[in-house]
Structures are given as structure tokens and as C-alpha cells.
Design a protein around this motif. Structure first.
Motif, PDB file in Angstrom:
ATOM      1  N   VAL A 263       0.319 -63.630  18.548  1.00  0.00           N
ATOM      2  CA  VAL A 263       0.990 -63.135  19.368  1.00  0.00           C
ATOM      3  C   VAL A 263       2.494 -63.954  19.494  1.00  0.00           C
ATOM      4  O   VAL A 263       3.854 -63.252  20.163  1.00  0.00           O
ATOM      5  N   VAL A 264       1.848 -65.396  19.344  1.00  0.00           N
ATOM      6  CA  VAL A 264       2.513 -66.336  19.171  1.00  0.00           C
ATOM      7  C   VAL A 264       4.479 -66.152  18.576  1.00  0.00           C
ATOM      8  O   VAL A 264       5.008 -65.956  18.853  1.00  0.00           O
ATOM      9  N   GLU A 265       2.808 -65.925  17.074  1.00  0.00           N
ATOM     10  CA  GLU A 265       3.631 -65.305  15.617  1.00  0.00           C
ATOM     11  C   GLU A 265       4.930 -63.941  16.298  1.00  0.00           C
ATOM     12  O   GLU A 265       6.013 -64.014  14.821  1.00  0.00           O
ATOM     13  N   ASP A 266       4.112 -63.139  16.991  1.00  0.00           N
ATOM     14  CA  ASP A 266       4.880 -61.990  17.023  1.00  0.00           C
ATOM     15  C   ASP A 266       4.881 -61.446  18.475  1.00  0.00           C
ATOM     16  O   ASP A 266       4.100 -60.438  18.382  1.00  0.00           O
ATOM     17  N   PRO A 267       5.716 -62.129  18.639  1.00  0.00           N
ATOM     18  CA  PRO A 267       5.720 -61.505  20.651  1.00  0.00           C
ATOM     19  C   PRO A 267       5.877 -60.245  20.773  1.00  0.00           C
ATOM     20  O   PRO A 267       5.068 -59.255  21.844  1.00  0.00           O
ATOM     21  N   SER A 268       6.502 -59.147  20.008  1.00  0.00           N
ATOM     22  CA  SER A 268       5.874 -57.780  19.813  1.00  0.00           C
ATOM     23  C   SER A 268       4.613 -57.489  20.164  1.00  0.00           C
ATOM     24  O   SER A 268       4.434 -55.913  19.961  1.00  0.00           O
ATOM     25  N   LEU A 269       3.765 -58.330  19.595  1.00  0.00           N
ATOM     26  CA  LEU A 269       2.554 -57.462  19.440  1.00  0.00           C
ATOM     27  C   LEU A 269       1.609 -57.544  21.372  1.00  0.00           C
ATOM     28  O   LEU A 269       0.531 -57.143  21.807  1.00  0.00           O
ATOM     29  N   ALA A 270       2.378 -58.030  22.300  1.00  0.00           N
ATOM     30  CA  ALA A 270       1.859 -58.200  23.413  1.00  0.00           C
ATOM     31  C   ALA A 270       1.385 -56.578  23.677  1.00  0.00           C
ATOM     32  O   ALA A 270       0.913 -56.831  24.719  1.00  0.00           O
ATOM     33  N   ALA A 271       2.501 -55.902  23.797  1.00  0.00           N
ATOM     34  CA  ALA A 271       2.154 -54.949  24.336  1.00  0.00           C
ATOM     35  C   ALA A 271       0.745 -54.009  23.944  1.00  0.00           C
ATOM     36  O   ALA A 271      -0.558 -53.725  24.464  1.00  0.00           O
ATOM     37  N   ALA A 272       0.335 -54.592  22.487  1.00  0.00           N
ATOM     38  CA  ALA A 272      -1.011 -53.674  21.703  1.00  0.00           C
ATOM     39  C   ALA A 272      -2.158 -54.797  22.467  1.00  0.00           C
ATOM     40  O   ALA A 272      -3.153 -54.247  22.690  1.00  0.00           O
ATOM     41  N   ALA A 273      -2.004 -56.315  23.081  1.00  0.00           N
ATOM     42  CA  ALA A 273      -2.927 -56.833  22.977  1.00  0.00           C
ATOM     43  C   ALA A 273      -2.898 -56.857  24.706  1.00  0.00           C
ATOM     44  O   ALA A 273      -4.376 -56.183  25.003  1.00  0.00           O
ATOM     45  N   ASP A 329      -9.774 -57.556  19.870  1.00  0.00           N
ATOM     46  CA  ASP A 329      -9.040 -56.809  18.855  1.00  0.00           C
ATOM     47  C   ASP A 329      -8.078 -55.607  18.771  1.00  0.00           C
ATOM     48  O   ASP A 329      -7.499 -54.540  19.198  1.00  0.00           O
ATOM     49  N   LEU A 330      -6.600 -56.845  19.086  1.00  0.00           N
ATOM     50  CA  LEU A 330      -5.367 -55.997  19.629  1.00  0.00           C
ATOM     51  C   LEU A 330      -4.968 -54.989  18.505  1.00  0.00           C
ATOM     52  O   LEU A 330      -4.156 -54.218  19.143  1.00  0.00           O
ATOM     53  N   HIS A 331      -5.350 -54.944  17.005  1.00  0.00           N
ATOM     54  CA  HIS A 331      -4.561 -54.127  15.837  1.00  0.00           C
ATOM     55  C   HIS A 331      -5.328 -53.356  16.664  1.00  0.00           C
ATOM     56  O   HIS A 331      -5.066 -52.053  15.836  1.00  0.00           O
ATOM     57  N   ARG A 332      -6.574 -52.740  17.527  1.00  0.00           N
ATOM     58  CA  ARG A 332      -6.699 -50.896  17.676  1.00  0.00           C
ATOM     59  C   ARG A 332      -5.310 -50.470  18.131  1.00  0.00           C
ATOM     60  O   ARG A 332      -5.248 -49.647  17.847  1.00  0.00           O
ATOM     61  N   TYR A 333      -4.144 -51.488  18.990  1.00  0.00           N
ATOM     62  CA  TYR A 333      -3.615 -50.860  19.272  1.00  0.00           C
ATOM     63  C   TYR A 333      -2.122 -50.756  18.674  1.00  0.00           C
ATOM     64  O   TYR A 333      -0.665 -50.930  19.201  1.00  0.00           O
ATOM     65  N   ALA A 334      -1.549 -51.393  17.216  1.00  0.00           N
ATOM     66  CA  ALA A 334      -0.931 -52.582  17.153  1.00  0.00           C
ATOM     67  C   ALA A 334      -0.015 -51.817  16.084  1.00  0.00           C
ATOM     68  O   ALA A 334       1.522 -51.649  16.658  1.00  0.00           O
ATOM     69  N   ASP A 335      -1.130 -50.484  15.624  1.00  0.00           N
ATOM     70  CA  ASP A 335      -0.452 -49.743  14.408  1.00  0.00           C
ATOM     71  C   ASP A 335      -0.298 -48.174  15.671  1.00  0.00           C
ATOM     72  O   ASP A 335      -0.992 -47.459  16.029  1.00  0.00           O
TER      73      ASP A 335
END
Ligand code: HEM
Length: 405
Positions: A263-273, A329-335
Motif C-alpha cells: 500500500v505504501v508503494e501504491d496507495p491506490s491499493l488502499a481501497a482494496a485493503a 489478502d487485499l488482492h481479492r479486491y485489487a483487480d
């Protein structure tokens, strides 16, 4: 009598729903939800009719119009002091229609900037280089500032609102003592008086806010006496819930440092987290419904007016719907083109959380800003889980610091 009492206690003592209310459930309710699901899709509980941790059954009940939220007791009271959450159609439909337009993602588009400014202001106040309580510094004040803004509560009053709203919100987590009951009643009275004042002000000087829009249709689409419980719900519904969504998300990410780094490297992953936290450790763990007629559910006959406890947090870990459901696993909702199935943390059907887009927005902005400003965030102390009941789940305090180097 003694033997049957002991037998009854033994029976209750083994019931997962009863054990949820004890230390066992407060610490970690998730094994208890598993136990319910192992016993079947819909199983009796001596405390509350039936219980289910099946995603399919929970979803079905929430979307089935034969089930409602209005208890016999509330119907008999009939005093117009019911909020949306306690109303069935047609009153529910009429009132929800009035407020829904203010909470759509489109209506909130302009709010993102304001949320960012509030988050920045709160984080600016954090003492540099020292550990701080993330709940007290950010998660708790943020939802209060944002909702008082949207409703149109003047800033001078918002501190009082925050205090009384928090007290009332804490009732969601379970009434703890007689002192608590007294504080609750007082806070309720003060909040009612404060709301009346706000209504008066807005009647004199209408503005571009939700309270003014509601007052404009008073007497027409809103009956006298309906406005106060509606506004009270809007205020309080976001207090004890959004604070825990922020707390639980940060807690989950710091417990999975590799995902925090992502998330730090790509804050757009915050929504998935945030979305994965809603599934994995939701702020509202359960709700209930009651059938308006005798009917059959999952092969079990249910009587009109009986209770079905819907263990939403258990449904979110149903292996029929989610692979390896216990894994965060935040990747469940990242895609976004192929997200995981929908969790039930905002409910479903008619009572689907009105504030869901707002809650998501606040939590996402909070996590994005934290990741940008505190990239080396880590826990710096023991986590205190909220005391009291087991409907609401989240840390009462979450002390964090920054790793050096
Ligand atoms: C309803 C959860 C934030 C306003 C609900 C329900 C759930 C829920 C589970 C439905 C309960 C049921 O079906 O029995 C949450 C969570 C939140 C959150 C987890 C934060 C993470 C908010 C916010 C607002 C809000 C910020 C502010 C506007 C409402 C209202 C209802 C509701 C008005 C009643 C809707 C109706 O009955 O039609 N919420 N909520 N919620 N929520 Fe939220």
C-alpha cells in the motif's frame, strides 16, 4: 428445577451464540462462527431463535421481503420514534428516498477533498517522532467531523455532538453498567435538544445542507417527529462503525507488513485493503431479521415474529463463497475487473448501509494519507479491543509509531 436449570445452562454454555458474548467471543469470534456453520446452514440458539453463518442464507434473508426488522414491540409502541433501521416499508421506503440522494458516490464526489483536509489536519497534530494512538488521533474524530459537516451542524456544536453521539454510539457495543445507562439517557436528551436547536436555526436560515433539504419537505414527506430520529441515526450510525473500519484496516495491514508495504508503494491499493478488511474483520459483526409470516428457511420451519441472527462476519468467511476465507489478502479486491464475491458487512437488500460510500471514502483517504505520511508505520503497544458487546468490533486504542531506518 435445579437439574433442569443446570441442564439449561449447560445447553446455553455450549451454544456458539452464547459464547460469542463471553470473553472467548470478544477475543476472537471467528472460530465460533465456524462452529455455527459446521452445525448447519441454519441452527437453533437457545438465546435468540436461530442463527446462521452461511453467506447464502444470510444474503437470502436480507433480500427476502417476507423478513423485516420491525419487532412486535416496536410496532406496538407506534410512537413515531423509529429510525430507518427499525422501519419496514412503506415508511422505510418514503424516508430512505429522502436521504439516499445525499449519500451516493456521485453526491459525495465533492466530499473527497474535504475528507482529505480533515485527515491532514488531524495528522498534522500528531507529535512528530512519538508513538500516538491512531484511534484517538484520527479514526474517531474523522467520521464525526465529516457527518456533522454534511448534515449542517455548526462547528461550535460539533464538539458537543461528538461527545453525546459517541456515548450513544457506545450503546451499540453493549450497555455496560447502570452509570452507562444514565449517561446514555442524558446524552440522548442533550442530543435531542441540540438537534431541535439546529432545526430551528435552519428553519430561520435555510442553507445548502441535508438538514435544510429535509426541513423543506417537513409536513409533506416527513411527519412531525420523524426528522429527529432520522438525523440522530445519520449522526450515530457512522460514529462507532467507521472508526472501527479505519482501526481494523490499519490493524490488519500492520499485522501483514508485506501488504502494508504494498500500500505504501501504491496507495491506490488502499481501497482494496479497506474492502478486504470489511470482509475479514468487519465493524458490524451481525444483525437480525424476523419473518412477517410462518415460513420455511433452509428446510427449517420458522414462526412469524421469531428471530434469525445473521452472523455477517461469519458469512464473510464462508468457504463456499471465498477461497481460503481466513486469510487476509487485499488482492481479492485489487483487480477491479474480477473482484471477489461481495461481503455482507454493509448488509444487503432494503437496509443496505446508506453510508457505505461515505464510510469507504473516509477509510480509503485515511489509509492513503497514512501510507504517504507514515510509510514506516508499525504497532507500538498492546491493542485494546473495545469492551462491551460483540455486535461492534474494533480496537479501543491502537498505539503506533514509526520504525527507524
Ligand atoms: C445501515 C454497517 C457507516 C448510515 C447499516 C447496516 C449495516 C451498516 C450492517 C444494516 C443493518 C441491517 O441490515 O440490519 C455500517 C458499517 C459502516 C457504516 C460497517 C462503517 C464502516 C455508516 C455511515 C453512515 C451510515 C458513515 C452515515 C450516513 C446508515 C444508515 C443505515 C445503515 C442510515 C440504515 C439504512 C436503512 O435502514 O435503510 N450500516 N455502516 N452507516 N447505515 Fe451504516
Amino acid at each position: 428445577v435445579v437439574r433442569s436449570t443446570v441442564a439449561w445452562h449447560g445447553h446455553v454454555g455450549r451454544d456458539p451464540f452464547a459464547r460469542l458474548q463471553l470473553t472467548e467471543g470478544r477475543r476472537d469470534p471467528y472460530p465460533l462462527y465456524e462452529e455455527v456453520r459446521r452445525r448447519g446452514p441454519l441452527v437453533p440458539t437457545p438465546l435468540a431463535g436461530h442463527q446462521t453463518a452461511s453467506h447464502r442464507v444470510c444474503r437470502e434473508v436480507l433480500r427476502d421481503r417476507r423478513f423485516g426488522v420491525q419487532s412486535e414491540e416496536a410496532l406496538n409502541r407506534g410512537d413515531g420514534e423509529l429510525s430507518l433501521l427499525e422501519l419496514d416499508p412503506p415508511d422505510h421506503t418514503r424516508l430512505r428516498r429522502l436521504v439516499a440522494p445525499s449519500f451516493t458516490p456521485r453526491a459525495l464526489a465533492g466530499t473527497r477533498e474535504r475528507v482529505g483536509a480533515v485527515v491532514d489536519g488531524l495528522l498534522d497534530a500528531v507529535p512528530a517522532g512519538e508513538p500516538f494512538d491512531l484511534v484517538g488521533a484520527l479514526a474517531s474524530p474523522l467520521p464525526i467531523r465529516v457527518i456533522t459537516d454534511l448534515l449542517g451542524v455548526p462547528d461550535d456544536d460539533s464538539a458537543a455532538f461528538a461527545r453525546d453521539g459517541a456515548t450513544i454510539g457506545s450503546a451499540l457495543a453493549g450497555v455496560q453498567s447502570l452509570g452507562h445507562v444514565v449517561r446514555l439517557l442524558e446524552a440522548n436528551r442533550r442530543l435531542g435538544a441540540l438537534l431541535e436547536e439546529v432545526f430551528e436555526q435552519h428553519r430561520r436560515e435555510p442553507r445548502d445542507d441535508l438538514v435544510s433539504r429535509l426541513l423543506a419537505v417537513e409536513g409533506d414527506q416527513v411527519r412531525p417527529g420523524e426528522l429527529a430520529p432520522l438525523c440522530r441515526l445519520l449522526l450515530v450510525a457512522g460514529f462507532e462503525t467507521t472508526v472501527n473500519l479505519i482501526g481494523n484496516t490499519v490493524l490488519a495491514l500492520l499485522a501483514h507488513p508485506d501488504q502494508w508495504r504494498e500500500v505504501v508503494e501504491d496507495p491506490s491499493l488502499a481501497a482494496a485493503a479497506v474492502e478486504e478488511t470489511l470482509r475479514w474483520d468487519p465493524p458490524v459483526q451481525r444483525t437480525f431479521r424476523s419473518p412477517h409470516e410462518d415460513l420455511e428457511l433452509a428446510g427449517v420451519p420458522l414462526a412469524r415474529g421469531s428471530m434469525v441472527m445473521l452472523l455477517l462476519a461469519g458469512a464473510n468467511r464462508d468457504p463456499e463463497v471465498f477461497a481460503e476465507p481466513g486469510r487476509f489478502d487485499l488482492h481479492r479486491y485489487a483487480d477491479r475487473s474480477a473482484p471477489a464475491a461481495e461481503h455482507l458487512s454493509f448488509s444487503a437488500g432494503l437496509h443496505y448501509c446508506l453510508g457505505a460510500p461515505l464510510a469507504r471514502l473516509e477509510a480509503v483517504v485515511a489509509v492513503e494519507r497514512l501510507a504517504e505520511r507514515f510509510p514506516r508505520l508499525q504497532r507500538a503497544g498492546r491493542v485494546r479491543r473495545r469492551r462491551g458487546g460483540t455486535v461492534i468490533r474494533g480496537p479501543a486504542a491502537l498505539v503506533v509509531g514509526q520504525r527507524s531506518g
